[in-house]
Design a protein around this motif. Sequence first.
Motif, PDB file in Angstrom:
ATOM      1  N   TRP A 180      47.968  32.521  50.924  1.00 48.50           N
ATOM      2  CA  TRP A 180      46.739  33.035  50.308  1.00 48.50           C
ATOM      3  C   TRP A 180      46.461  34.473  50.713  1.00 48.50           C
ATOM      4  N   ARG A 181      46.822  34.846  51.913  1.00 52.98           N
ATOM      5  CA  ARG A 181      46.686  36.262  52.300  1.00 52.98           C
ATOM      6  C   ARG A 181      47.617  37.127  51.467  1.00 52.98           C
ATOM      7  N   ALA A 182      48.806  36.629  51.167  1.00 48.76           N
ATOM      8  CA  ALA A 182      49.753  37.374  50.321  1.00 48.76           C
ATOM      9  C   ALA A 182      49.188  37.544  48.908  1.00 48.76           C
ATOM     10  N   VAL A 183      48.556  36.506  48.352  1.00 49.45           N
ATOM     11  CA  VAL A 183      47.945  36.613  47.022  1.00 49.45           C
ATOM     12  C   VAL A 183      46.911  37.738  47.026  1.00 49.45           C
ATOM     13  N   GLY A 184      46.045  37.763  48.024  1.00 49.57           N
ATOM     14  CA  GLY A 184      45.036  38.820  48.126  1.00 49.57           C
ATOM     15  C   GLY A 184      45.650  40.191  48.308  1.00 49.57           C
ATOM     16  N   LYS A 185      46.685  40.271  49.119  1.00 47.59           N
ATOM     17  CA  LYS A 185      47.340  41.559  49.360  1.00 47.59           C
ATOM     18  C   LYS A 185      47.980  42.092  48.081  1.00 47.59           C
ATOM     19  N   VAL A 186      48.603  41.236  47.296  1.00 42.36           N
ATOM     20  CA  VAL A 186      49.204  41.666  46.030  1.00 42.36           C
ATOM     21  C   VAL A 186      48.123  42.250  45.120  1.00 42.36           C
ATOM     22  N   ALA A 187      46.995  41.558  44.978  1.00 43.08           N
ATOM     23  CA  ALA A 187      45.910  42.062  44.133  1.00 43.08           C
ATOM     24  C   ALA A 187      45.414  43.420  44.625  1.00 43.08           C
ATOM     25  N   ARG A 188      45.242  43.565  45.927  1.00 42.89           N
ATOM     26  CA  ARG A 188      44.791  44.850  46.490  1.00 42.89           C
ATOM     27  C   ARG A 188      45.818  45.942  46.254  1.00 42.89           C
ATOM     28  N   GLU A 189      47.084  45.647  46.571  1.00 43.90           N
ATOM     29  CA  GLU A 189      48.125  46.674  46.462  1.00 43.90           C
ATOM     30  C   GLU A 189      48.371  47.100  45.018  1.00 43.90           C
ATOM     31  N   LEU A 190      48.115  46.220  44.067  1.00 47.74           N
ATOM     32  CA  LEU A 190      48.262  46.587  42.657  1.00 47.74           C
ATOM     33  C   LEU A 190      47.020  47.289  42.114  1.00 47.74           C
ATOM     34  N   GLY A 191      45.978  47.412  42.938  1.00 46.21           N
ATOM     35  CA  GLY A 191      44.757  48.102  42.525  1.00 46.21           C
ATOM     36  C   GLY A 191      43.921  47.327  41.529  1.00 46.21           C
ATOM     37  N   LEU A 192      43.930  45.995  41.629  1.00 47.77           N
ATOM     38  CA  LEU A 192      43.251  45.159  40.645  1.00 47.77           C
ATOM     39  C   LEU A 192      41.807  44.848  40.996  1.00 47.77           C
ATOM     40  N   GLU A 193      41.386  45.173  42.197  1.00 44.58           N
ATOM     41  CA  GLU A 193      40.055  44.803  42.668  1.00 44.58           C
ATOM     42  C   GLU A 193      38.928  45.396  41.827  1.00 44.58           C
ATOM     43  N   GLU A 194      39.027  46.654  41.463  1.00 42.56           N
ATOM     44  CA  GLU A 194      37.910  47.335  40.801  1.00 42.56           C
ATOM     45  C   GLU A 194      37.567  46.724  39.446  1.00 42.56           C
ATOM     46  N   ASP A 195      38.547  46.545  38.581  1.00 41.46           N
ATOM     47  CA  ASP A 195      38.284  46.016  37.241  1.00 41.46           C
ATOM     48  C   ASP A 195      38.321  44.497  37.178  1.00 41.46           C
ATOM     49  N   GLY A 196      38.874  43.858  38.181  1.00 42.21           N
ATOM     50  CA  GLY A 196      38.901  42.409  38.235  1.00 42.21           C
ATOM     51  C   GLY A 196      40.227  41.809  37.797  1.00 42.21           C
ATOM     52  N   TYR A 197      40.413  40.566  38.178  1.00 37.70           N
ATOM     53  CA  TYR A 197      41.645  39.837  37.871  1.00 37.70           C
ATOM     54  C   TYR A 197      41.357  38.351  37.875  1.00 37.70           C
ATOM     55  N   ARG A 198      42.288  37.600  37.347  1.00 37.95           N
ATOM     56  CA  ARG A 198      42.189  36.142  37.322  1.00 37.95           C
ATOM     57  C   ARG A 198      43.368  35.562  38.083  1.00 37.95           C
ATOM     58  N   ILE A 199      43.094  34.523  38.870  1.00 37.26           N
ATOM     59  CA  ILE A 199      44.139  33.770  39.553  1.00 37.26           C
ATOM     60  C   ILE A 199      44.165  32.385  38.917  1.00 37.26           C
ATOM     61  N   LEU A 200      45.358  31.929  38.551  1.00 30.66           N
ATOM     62  CA  LEU A 200      45.501  30.638  37.887  1.00 30.66           C
ATOM     63  C   LEU A 200      46.699  29.894  38.474  1.00 30.66           C
ATOM     64  N   ALA A 201      46.506  28.619  38.760  1.00 28.26           N
ATOM     65  CA  ALA A 201      47.609  27.753  39.179  1.00 28.26           C
ATOM     66  C   ALA A 201      47.542  26.473  38.358  1.00 28.26           C
ATOM     67  N   ASN A 202      48.569  26.211  37.588  1.00 29.49           N
ATOM     68  CA  ASN A 202      48.650  24.980  36.799  1.00 29.49           C
ATOM     69  C   ASN A 202      49.300  23.888  37.645  1.00 29.49           C
ATOM     70  N   ALA A 203      48.847  22.664  37.455  1.00 30.23           N
ATOM     71  CA  ALA A 203      49.421  21.538  38.200  1.00 30.23           C
ATOM     72  C   ALA A 203      49.596  20.355  37.265  1.00 30.23           C
ATOM     73  N   GLY A 204      50.830  20.005  36.984  1.00 27.68           N
ATOM     74  CA  GLY A 204      51.123  18.830  36.187  1.00 27.68           C
ATOM     75  C   GLY A 204      51.194  19.069  34.693  1.00 27.68           C
ATOM     76  N   THR A 205      51.520  18.007  34.000  1.00 28.43           N
ATOM     77  CA  THR A 205      51.768  18.046  32.565  1.00 28.43           C
ATOM     78  C   THR A 205      50.555  18.487  31.755  1.00 28.43           C
ATOM     79  N   ASN A 206      49.390  17.920  32.009  1.00 25.33           N
ATOM     80  CA  ASN A 206      48.206  18.274  31.227  1.00 25.33           C
ATOM     81  C   ASN A 206      47.792  19.724  31.413  1.00 25.33           C
TER      82      ASN A 206
END
Length: 126
Positions: free
Chosen positions: A75-101
Amino acid sequence: MSVKNGAPYDEGNIFARILRGEIPARPVYEDEHAFAFHDINPQAPHHVLVIPKGPYVSMADFTANAPDALVVGFWRAVGKVARELGLEEDGYRILANAGTNAHQEVPHLHVHIFAGRPLGPMLMQG
């Protein structure tokens, strides 16, 4: 060993093969806990996948079976990627799908980070 619907983790899934270096990826970030890379079929101007370094099929599997240091480090890596890509200011979405549905296409836990334009509602009504 992690399982999905009673079946063992599939060591031949594409993300396991990427982690082993058998399939190339366009890396964004890597540490001992996670590997982040550009999606080959981006759904937004920024579309990065972050995967844990371990055989986990879903968030439930990961949080139940991974060592605490891996869960936190991922989870720290997920946050670091968002910061390093400069996504904080305009916002971003995190999504994780689990299973068939949820339309999980690869049976290895992965988090999508989407950004770079207004993303609209999370789910369509219907």
